[in-house]
Design a protein around this motif. Structure first.
Motif, PDB file in Angstrom:
ATOM      1  N   ASP A   1      -8.081  11.149  81.539  1.00  0.00           N
ATOM      2  CA  ASP A   1      -8.361  11.298  80.118  1.00  0.00           C
ATOM      3  C   ASP A   1      -7.109  10.954  79.317  1.00  0.00           C
ATOM      4  OD1 ASP A   1     -10.971  12.140  80.527  1.00  0.00           O
ATOM      5  OD2 ASP A   1     -10.383  14.235  80.730  1.00  0.00           O
ATOM      6  N   THR A   2      -7.294  10.153  78.293  1.00  0.00           N
ATOM      7  CA  THR A   2      -6.159   9.641  77.531  1.00  0.00           C
ATOM      8  C   THR A   2      -6.414   9.794  76.037  1.00  0.00           C
ATOM      9  OG1 THR A   2      -5.822   7.960  79.226  1.00  0.00           O
ATOM     10  CG2 THR A   2      -4.693   7.630  77.141  1.00  0.00           C
ATOM     11  N   PHE A   3      -5.511  10.488  75.362  1.00  0.00           N
ATOM     12  CA  PHE A   3      -5.536  10.507  73.894  1.00  0.00           C
ATOM     13  C   PHE A   3      -4.368   9.668  73.400  1.00  0.00           C
ATOM     14  CE2 PHE A   3      -3.586  12.133  70.004  1.00  0.00           C
ATOM     15  CZ  PHE A   3      -4.628  11.905  69.110  1.00  0.00           C
ATOM     16  N   TRP A   4      -4.612   8.785  72.468  1.00  0.00           N
ATOM     17  CA  TRP A   4      -3.529   7.972  71.935  1.00  0.00           C
ATOM     18  C   TRP A   4      -3.778   7.634  70.476  1.00  0.00           C
ATOM     19  CZ3 TRP A   4      -4.552   3.048  70.100  1.00  0.00           C
ATOM     20  CH2 TRP A   4      -5.795   2.512  70.442  1.00  0.00           C
ATOM     21  N   VAL A   5      -2.686   7.401  69.750  1.00  0.00           N
ATOM     22  CA  VAL A   5      -2.767   7.001  68.352  1.00  0.00           C
ATOM     23  C   VAL A   5      -1.617   6.049  68.063  1.00  0.00           C
ATOM     24  CG1 VAL A   5      -1.464   9.055  67.631  1.00  0.00           C
ATOM     25  CG2 VAL A   5      -2.840   7.793  65.950  1.00  0.00           C
ATOM     26  N   ASP A   6      -1.918   4.955  67.363  1.00  0.00           N
ATOM     27  CA  ASP A   6      -0.924   3.963  66.957  1.00  0.00           C
ATOM     28  C   ASP A   6      -0.962   3.824  65.442  1.00  0.00           C
ATOM     29  OD1 ASP A   6      -0.124   3.445  69.504  1.00  0.00           O
ATOM     30  OD2 ASP A   6      -1.124   1.501  69.680  1.00  0.00           O
ATOM     31  N   GLY A   7       0.204   3.798  64.827  1.00  0.00           N
ATOM     32  CA  GLY A   7       0.296   3.564  63.398  1.00  0.00           C
ATOM     33  C   GLY A   7       1.193   2.365  63.116  1.00  0.00           C
ATOM     34  N   THR A   8       0.733   1.445  62.261  1.00  0.00           N
ATOM     35  CA  THR A   8       1.505   0.249  61.931  1.00  0.00           C
ATOM     36  C   THR A   8       1.672   0.165  60.414  1.00  0.00           C
ATOM     37  OG1 THR A   8       0.575  -0.901  63.852  1.00  0.00           O
ATOM     38  CG2 THR A   8       1.679  -2.249  62.197  1.00  0.00           C
ATOM     39  N   TRP A   9       2.913   0.027  59.975  1.00  0.00           N
ATOM     40  CA  TRP A   9       3.247   0.005  58.553  1.00  0.00           C
ATOM     41  C   TRP A   9       3.937  -1.322  58.231  1.00  0.00           C
ATOM     42  CZ3 TRP A   9       7.612   3.495  56.157  1.00  0.00           C
ATOM     43  CH2 TRP A   9       7.675   3.284  54.782  1.00  0.00           C
ATOM     44  N   ARG A  10       3.331  -2.118  57.354  1.00  0.00           N
ATOM     45  CA  ARG A  10       3.952  -3.380  56.942  1.00  0.00           C
ATOM     46  C   ARG A  10       4.871  -3.080  55.769  1.00  0.00           C
ATOM     47  NH1 ARG A  10       3.027  -8.494  58.115  1.00  0.00           N
ATOM     48  NH2 ARG A  10       0.997  -8.076  59.064  1.00  0.00           N
ATOM     49  N   VAL A  11       6.166  -3.105  56.045  1.00  0.00           N
ATOM     50  CA  VAL A  11       7.152  -2.770  55.024  1.00  0.00           C
ATOM     51  C   VAL A  11       7.611  -3.994  54.239  1.00  0.00           C
ATOM     52  CG1 VAL A  11       7.956  -0.729  56.247  1.00  0.00           C
ATOM     53  CG2 VAL A  11       9.005  -2.938  56.732  1.00  0.00           C
ATOM     54  N   GLY A  12       7.242  -5.166  54.703  1.00  0.00           N
ATOM     55  CA  GLY A  12       7.563  -6.409  54.011  1.00  0.00           C
ATOM     56  C   GLY A  12       6.659  -7.506  54.539  1.00  0.00           C
ATOM     57  N   ARG A  13       6.724  -8.671  53.922  1.00  0.00           N
ATOM     58  CA  ARG A  13       5.817  -9.741  54.334  1.00  0.00           C
ATOM     59  C   ARG A  13       5.970 -10.091  55.815  1.00  0.00           C
ATOM     60  NH1 ARG A  13       5.450 -15.272  54.832  1.00  0.00           N
ATOM     61  NH2 ARG A  13       3.409 -16.127  54.242  1.00  0.00           N
ATOM     62  N   ARG A  14       7.199 -10.084  56.314  1.00  0.00           N
ATOM     63  CA  ARG A  14       7.441 -10.433  57.713  1.00  0.00           C
ATOM     64  C   ARG A  14       7.872  -9.238  58.574  1.00  0.00           C
ATOM     65  NH1 ARG A  14       8.004 -15.968  58.698  1.00  0.00           N
ATOM     66  NH2 ARG A  14       8.026 -17.277  56.832  1.00  0.00           N
ATOM     67  N   HIS A  15       7.911  -8.058  58.012  1.00  0.00           N
ATOM     68  CA  HIS A  15       8.469  -6.906  58.712  1.00  0.00           C
ATOM     69  C   HIS A  15       7.421  -5.799  58.894  1.00  0.00           C
ATOM     70  CE1 HIS A  15      12.440  -8.693  57.958  1.00  0.00           C
ATOM     71  NE2 HIS A  15      11.995  -8.918  56.731  1.00  0.00           N
TER      72      HIS A  15
END
Length: 274
Positions: free
Chosen positions: A73-87
């Motif tokens: 059993d696997t619980f996972w969470v990913d968060g992605t934040w675009r802080v700039g056009r290329r970053h």
């Protein structure tokens, strides 16, 4: 320590989500600022641990030697934040737990300085928490495609317990040994995202590193390949194949927990855009 780190992660995620909830949409009408993917599913596992023993001499395979289910059993969470056009900044957390009671040991092995004899009845458990933070830079980026390098750092918490009882050679025996460890991890690699349609995006990333701290060898291999389809403007479903392997071969004289854990398989998850 673990609760403090998770509290910081959750607080940061909620703050970022609120701050950018009104961010402008991209070319396809979907938000491009903040993304959260999460799920609770099962992966196939292969876990070999050693405690107070050299590589090859004190190896115990939890699936073969202790009867733990290969599906975990696997619980996972990913968060992605675009802080700039290329970053982009990416933060991920995965939690895995397994246990097995009343398994009859089929071979003698040594773990934690104790000999577990064939015929004993064993209760075993293992758990892992993996936290990672990554920075992405898009060398090439347009409305439909982006690709670039990734660098990351993280932390792995690992624990295991083997308890066994029974009668061997007319003598009653009872053994209970447990160990836990924590170590910093890191990785370098690359990623790519491609919007196939206005609602369908294909994603892939690969991370790897191998280091030799002191008399030990440590490596991390982490990659995935999948796709997300956004049914609604802010929510959709995703599917991916995920592979993660962590290996730590400690020196002969280091009496701590080491070994190799591998988790792999297909996952279905939900994805949110803010």
């Amino acid at each position: 320590m673990k609760r403090v780190v998770l509290g910081v992660v959750i607080t940061a995620g909620l703050t970022a989500a609120q701050a950018f909830a009104q961010s402008p949409a991209s070319w396809n009408g979907l938000s491009d600022r903040f993304q959260i993917d999460t799920g609770y599913f099962r992966l196939n596992s292969d876990t070999t641990l050693r405690y107070n023993g050299a590589p090859g001499a004190g190896d115990v395979n939890l699936e073969k030697d202790l009867g733990l289910d290969q599906s975990v059993d696997t619980f996972w969470v990913d968060g992605t934040w675009r802080v700039g056009r290329r970053h982009q900044l990416k933060l991920g957390y995965t939690r895995l737990n397994r246990d097995r009671a009343g398994f009859e040991i089929q071979r003698d092995f040594t773990w934690g300085g104790e000999t577990y004899s064939a015929g004993l009845s064993a209760d075993s458990s293992t758990g892992a928490d993996i936290l990672g933070g990554y920075y992405r830079f898009a060398i090439v980026r347009n409305d439909r495609f982006e690709i670039g390098p990734t660098i990351g750092i993280g932390y792995l918490w690992l624990d295991a317990r083997i308890a066994a009882t029974g009668t061997i050679g007319g003598q009653s025996r009872s053994i209970d040994r447990s160990a836990s460890t924590g170590s910093v991890t890191g990785a370098v690699g690359g990623y790519a995202n491609a919007w196939l349609t206005k609602r369908l995006v294909a994603r892939g990333d690969f991370l790897y590193i191998k280091v030799t701290p002191g008399s030990s060898d440590a490596s991390v291999t982490d990659w995935r390949l999948g796709a997300n389809y956004y049914i609604f403007r802010n929510a959709g479903l995703g599917v991916q194949y995920k592979y993660n392997q962590y290996s730590y071969d400690r020196g002969v004289l280091v009496s701590k927990l080491g070994g190799e854990i591998t988790y792999k398989g297909f996952q279905v998850f939900v994805s949110f855009l803010f």
